[in-house]
Scaffold this motif. Structure first.
Motif, PDB file in Angstrom:
ATOM      1  N   ALA A   4      41.461  29.191  14.832  1.00  0.00           N
ATOM      2  CA  ALA A   4      42.538  28.405  14.222  1.00  0.00           C
ATOM      3  C   ALA A   4      42.413  26.930  14.542  1.00  0.00           C
ATOM      4  O   ALA A   4      42.892  26.075  13.773  1.00  0.00           O
ATOM      5  CB  ALA A   4      43.897  28.924  14.693  1.00  0.00           C
ATOM      6  N   PHE A   5      41.782  26.575  15.679  1.00  0.00           N
ATOM      7  CA  PHE A   5      41.553  25.184  16.079  1.00  0.00           C
ATOM      8  C   PHE A   5      40.235  25.138  16.825  1.00  0.00           C
ATOM      9  O   PHE A   5      40.120  25.696  17.915  1.00  0.00           O
ATOM     10  CB  PHE A   5      42.691  24.679  16.969  1.00  0.00           C
ATOM     11  N   LEU A   6      39.245  24.480  16.230  1.00  0.00           N
ATOM     12  CA  LEU A   6      37.919  24.346  16.839  1.00  0.00           C
ATOM     13  C   LEU A   6      37.486  22.891  16.721  1.00  0.00           C
ATOM     14  O   LEU A   6      37.326  22.369  15.621  1.00  0.00           O
ATOM     15  CB  LEU A   6      36.896  25.230  16.123  1.00  0.00           C
ATOM     16  N   LEU A   7      37.295  22.232  17.844  1.00  0.00           N
ATOM     17  CA  LEU A   7      36.852  20.838  17.865  1.00  0.00           C
ATOM     18  C   LEU A   7      35.470  20.771  18.494  1.00  0.00           C
ATOM     19  O   LEU A   7      35.258  21.307  19.586  1.00  0.00           O
ATOM     20  CB  LEU A   7      37.838  19.983  18.666  1.00  0.00           C
ATOM     21  N   MET A   8      34.534  20.099  17.827  1.00  0.00           N
ATOM     22  CA  MET A   8      33.187  20.003  18.358  1.00  0.00           C
ATOM     23  C   MET A   8      32.444  18.812  17.769  1.00  0.00           C
ATOM     24  O   MET A   8      32.893  18.207  16.785  1.00  0.00           O
ATOM     25  CB  MET A   8      32.414  21.291  18.096  1.00  0.00           C
ATOM     26  N   ARG A   9      31.325  18.457  18.381  1.00  0.00           N
ATOM     27  CA  ARG A   9      30.462  17.421  17.834  1.00  0.00           C
ATOM     28  C   ARG A   9      29.698  17.970  16.631  1.00  0.00           C
ATOM     29  O   ARG A   9      29.221  19.106  16.661  1.00  0.00           O
ATOM     30  CB  ARG A   9      29.457  16.943  18.877  1.00  0.00           C
ATOM     31  N   ARG A  10      29.542  17.138  15.624  1.00  0.00           N
ATOM     32  CA  ARG A  10      28.754  17.567  14.471  1.00  0.00           C
ATOM     33  C   ARG A  10      27.325  17.899  14.894  1.00  0.00           C
ATOM     34  O   ARG A  10      26.715  18.853  14.395  1.00  0.00           O
ATOM     35  CB  ARG A  10      28.728  16.472  13.406  1.00  0.00           C
ATOM     36  N   ALA A  25      32.364  21.295   6.647  1.00  0.00           N
ATOM     37  CA  ALA A  25      31.534  20.389   7.450  1.00  0.00           C
ATOM     38  C   ALA A  25      30.587  19.587   6.563  1.00  0.00           C
ATOM     39  O   ALA A  25      30.386  18.388   6.764  1.00  0.00           O
ATOM     40  CB  ALA A  25      30.750  21.193   8.483  1.00  0.00           C
ATOM     41  N   ALA A  26      30.011  20.244   5.553  1.00  0.00           N
ATOM     42  CA  ALA A  26      29.062  19.566   4.666  1.00  0.00           C
ATOM     43  C   ALA A  26      29.732  18.503   3.806  1.00  0.00           C
ATOM     44  O   ALA A  26      29.069  17.562   3.344  1.00  0.00           O
ATOM     45  CB  ALA A  26      28.377  20.600   3.771  1.00  0.00           C
ATOM     46  N   GLU A  27      31.039  18.630   3.602  1.00  0.00           N
ATOM     47  CA  GLU A  27      31.775  17.689   2.751  1.00  0.00           C
ATOM     48  C   GLU A  27      32.256  16.460   3.516  1.00  0.00           C
ATOM     49  O   GLU A  27      32.879  15.575   2.942  1.00  0.00           O
ATOM     50  CB  GLU A  27      32.984  18.395   2.121  1.00  0.00           C
ATOM     51  N   THR A  28      31.995  16.396   4.821  1.00  0.00           N
ATOM     52  CA  THR A  28      32.500  15.301   5.642  1.00  0.00           C
ATOM     53  C   THR A  28      31.351  14.559   6.313  1.00  0.00           C
ATOM     54  O   THR A  28      30.215  15.030   6.327  1.00  0.00           O
ATOM     55  CB  THR A  28      33.455  15.825   6.729  1.00  0.00           C
ATOM     56  N   LYS A  29      31.665  13.412   6.907  1.00  0.00           N
ATOM     57  CA  LYS A  29      30.627  12.571   7.509  1.00  0.00           C
ATOM     58  C   LYS A  29      30.881  12.228   8.970  1.00  0.00           C
ATOM     59  O   LYS A  29      30.069  11.566   9.597  1.00  0.00           O
ATOM     60  CB  LYS A  29      30.499  11.261   6.712  1.00  0.00           C
ATOM     61  N   GLY A  30      32.005  12.604   9.537  1.00  0.00           N
ATOM     62  CA  GLY A  30      32.366  12.182  10.888  1.00  0.00           C
ATOM     63  C   GLY A  30      31.449  12.719  11.969  1.00  0.00           C
ATOM     64  O   GLY A  30      30.772  13.727  11.793  1.00  0.00           O
ATOM     65  N   ARG A  31      31.459  12.055  13.122  1.00  0.00           N
ATOM     66  CA  ARG A  31      30.664  12.500  14.273  1.00  0.00           C
ATOM     67  C   ARG A  31      31.250  13.751  14.907  1.00  0.00           C
ATOM     68  O   ARG A  31      30.550  14.476  15.615  1.00  0.00           O
ATOM     69  CB  ARG A  31      30.584  11.387  15.331  1.00  0.00           C
ATOM     70  N   HIS A  32      32.542  13.968  14.700  1.00  0.00           N
ATOM     71  CA  HIS A  32      33.211  15.141  15.256  1.00  0.00           C
ATOM     72  C   HIS A  32      33.833  15.947  14.129  1.00  0.00           C
ATOM     73  O   HIS A  32      34.211  15.410  13.089  1.00  0.00           O
ATOM     74  CB  HIS A  32      34.291  14.724  16.260  1.00  0.00           C
ATOM     75  N   THR A  40      39.749   9.084  10.321  1.00  0.00           N
ATOM     76  CA  THR A  40      39.576  10.485   9.942  1.00  0.00           C
ATOM     77  C   THR A  40      39.458  10.648   8.434  1.00  0.00           C
ATOM     78  O   THR A  40      39.843   9.777   7.654  1.00  0.00           O
ATOM     79  CB  THR A  40      40.776  11.336  10.403  1.00  0.00           C
ATOM     80  N   GLU A  41      38.918  11.775   8.042  1.00  0.00           N
ATOM     81  CA  GLU A  41      38.971  12.243   6.658  1.00  0.00           C
ATOM     82  C   GLU A  41      39.400  13.700   6.710  1.00  0.00           C
ATOM     83  O   GLU A  41      38.940  14.463   7.558  1.00  0.00           O
ATOM     84  CB  GLU A  41      37.614  12.090   5.957  1.00  0.00           C
ATOM     85  N   ILE A  42      40.302  14.080   5.822  1.00  0.00           N
ATOM     86  CA  ILE A  42      40.820  15.450   5.792  1.00  0.00           C
ATOM     87  C   ILE A  42      40.339  16.110   4.512  1.00  0.00           C
ATOM     88  O   ILE A  42      40.616  15.623   3.410  1.00  0.00           O
ATOM     89  CB  ILE A  42      42.355  15.472   5.856  1.00  0.00           C
ATOM     90  N   VAL A  43      39.614  17.198   4.666  1.00  0.00           N
ATOM     91  CA  VAL A  43      39.114  17.959   3.522  1.00  0.00           C
ATOM     92  C   VAL A  43      39.716  19.356   3.590  1.00  0.00           C
ATOM     93  O   VAL A  43      39.660  20.021   4.628  1.00  0.00           O
ATOM     94  CB  VAL A  43      37.575  18.027   3.530  1.00  0.00           C
ATOM     95  N   VAL A  44      40.293  19.794   2.490  1.00  0.00           N
ATOM     96  CA  VAL A  44      40.860  21.137   2.379  1.00  0.00           C
ATOM     97  C   VAL A  44      39.981  21.949   1.433  1.00  0.00           C
ATOM     98  O   VAL A  44      39.710  21.526   0.308  1.00  0.00           O
ATOM     99  CB  VAL A  44      42.302  21.087   1.837  1.00  0.00           C
ATOM    100  N   ILE A  45      39.519  23.090   1.894  1.00  0.00           N
ATOM    101  CA  ILE A  45      38.747  23.995   1.043  1.00  0.00           C
ATOM    102  C   ILE A  45      39.717  24.985   0.405  1.00  0.00           C
ATOM    103  O   ILE A  45      40.360  25.769   1.111  1.00  0.00           O
ATOM    104  CB  ILE A  45      37.665  24.741   1.844  1.00  0.00           C
ATOM    105  N   ASP A  46      39.827  24.926  -0.921  1.00  0.00           N
ATOM    106  CA  ASP A  46      40.704  25.850  -1.657  1.00  0.00           C
ATOM    107  C   ASP A  46      39.886  27.090  -1.999  1.00  0.00           C
ATOM    108  O   ASP A  46      39.037  27.072  -2.881  1.00  0.00           O
ATOM    109  CB  ASP A  46      41.231  25.171  -2.927  1.00  0.00           C
ATOM    110  N   ASN A  47      40.169  28.174  -1.296  1.00  0.00           N
ATOM    111  CA  ASN A  47      39.392  29.404  -1.428  1.00  0.00           C
ATOM    112  C   ASN A  47      40.067  30.422  -2.359  1.00  0.00           C
ATOM    113  O   ASN A  47      39.593  31.540  -2.488  1.00  0.00           O
ATOM    114  CB  ASN A  47      39.197  30.031  -0.036  1.00  0.00           C
ATOM    115  N   LEU A  48      41.151  30.037  -2.985  1.00  0.00           N
ATOM    116  CA  LEU A  48      41.886  30.946  -3.862  1.00  0.00           C
ATOM    117  C   LEU A  48      41.452  30.738  -5.303  1.00  0.00           C
ATOM    118  O   LEU A  48      41.431  29.608  -5.792  1.00  0.00           O
ATOM    119  CB  LEU A  48      43.390  30.706  -3.745  1.00  0.00           C
TER     120      LEU A  48
END
Length: 248
Positions: free
Chosen positions: A159-165, A58-65, A17-25
């Protein structure tokens, strides 16, 4: 946010996995808060809406899911690998939710039928507190629907959405015309238009500190965003047909 990210290791066991956090503040602070935790922080130059943040993540990551997870969640039980395996075994399923729990362990009703305009109107009039609720309202809210095995629904909380890229890309991601609210309903609706169903995978559980800020503060900014999003959704969907749900 640190509690959310810090809880994820058991959920992610067995997968890369890779975890990306978008800081919107605008004030920032996510990088400092997450020091020592396995997450990469991407800061926005200015605050944007929920859908735009999801698309950037999504654009910042590369995973299949892709898993889109709110910071007000915390892992409770289950493994993401099992949910991904379920998703891969069912090509007709395009979006998968989990069981969301209140902090006391009570399951949240984080899934619904696609709404008619009567549903948000009734909720705005306090339908959750009515001593008797009409059958059409209970049906739309999917009251009493729950189970230990995966089951189909129309849409799930963002709050939780899992899907294929590939499916996310196929429908063009989330609609950035929504600032906040209804972008999750719209995502599931457009997936259904593309022939893909939405399901819940109950064995995977997350605690969700569900604030419902627009409902608690009428005429606040969140409330105005909610109303505008509802108008946008119904203007785009009323009168447009949907294929029957697949995989039931």
């Amino acid at each position: 946010l640190p509690r959310c990210i810090g809880s994820l290791a058991p959920a992610l066991a067995g997968i890369t996995t890779e975890i990306v956090v978008i800081d919107n503040l605008q004030a920032g602070g996510a990088a400092a808060a997450l020091a020592g935790l396995p997450a990469r922080v991407v800061a926005n130059a200015a605050p944007v809406g929920f859908a735009a943040n999801v698309n950037r993540g999504a654009a910042e990551t590369k995973g299949r899911h892709l898993l889109f997870l709110n910071p007000d969640t915390e892992y409770s039980a289950g493994r993401l690998a099992e949910a991904i395996a379920f998703l891969e075994d069912r090509p007709e399923v395009g979006l998968l939710g989990c069981t969301l729990l209140d902090e006391d362990g009570t399951p949240q009703q984080n899934f619904r039928r696609f709404p008619s305009p009567a549903i948000p109107l009734a909720r705005g009039l306090g339908a959750e507190r009515w001593p008797w609720q009409p059958a059409w309202y209970r049906r739309g809210m999917m009251d009493g629907v729950r189970g230990d095995a995966p089951f189909p629904v129309d849409w799930i909380f963002g709050a939780f959405l899992l899907m294929r890229r590939a499916d996310f890309t196929r429908i063009g991601g989330m609609d950035c015309g929504y600032r906040l609210y209804y972008e999750d309903v719209d995502l599931a609706w457009r997936l259904r238009r593309a022939g893909l169903a939405t399901w819940v995978f109950p064995a995977l559980r997350f605690i969700h500190d569900h604030q419902r800020s627009s409902a608690r503060r009428p005429f606040s900014q969140a409330w105005r965003w909610h109303v505008r999003s509802a108008f946008r959704y119904f203007a785009r969907t009323i009168g447009r047909s949907l294929p029957p749900p697949s995989g039931r």
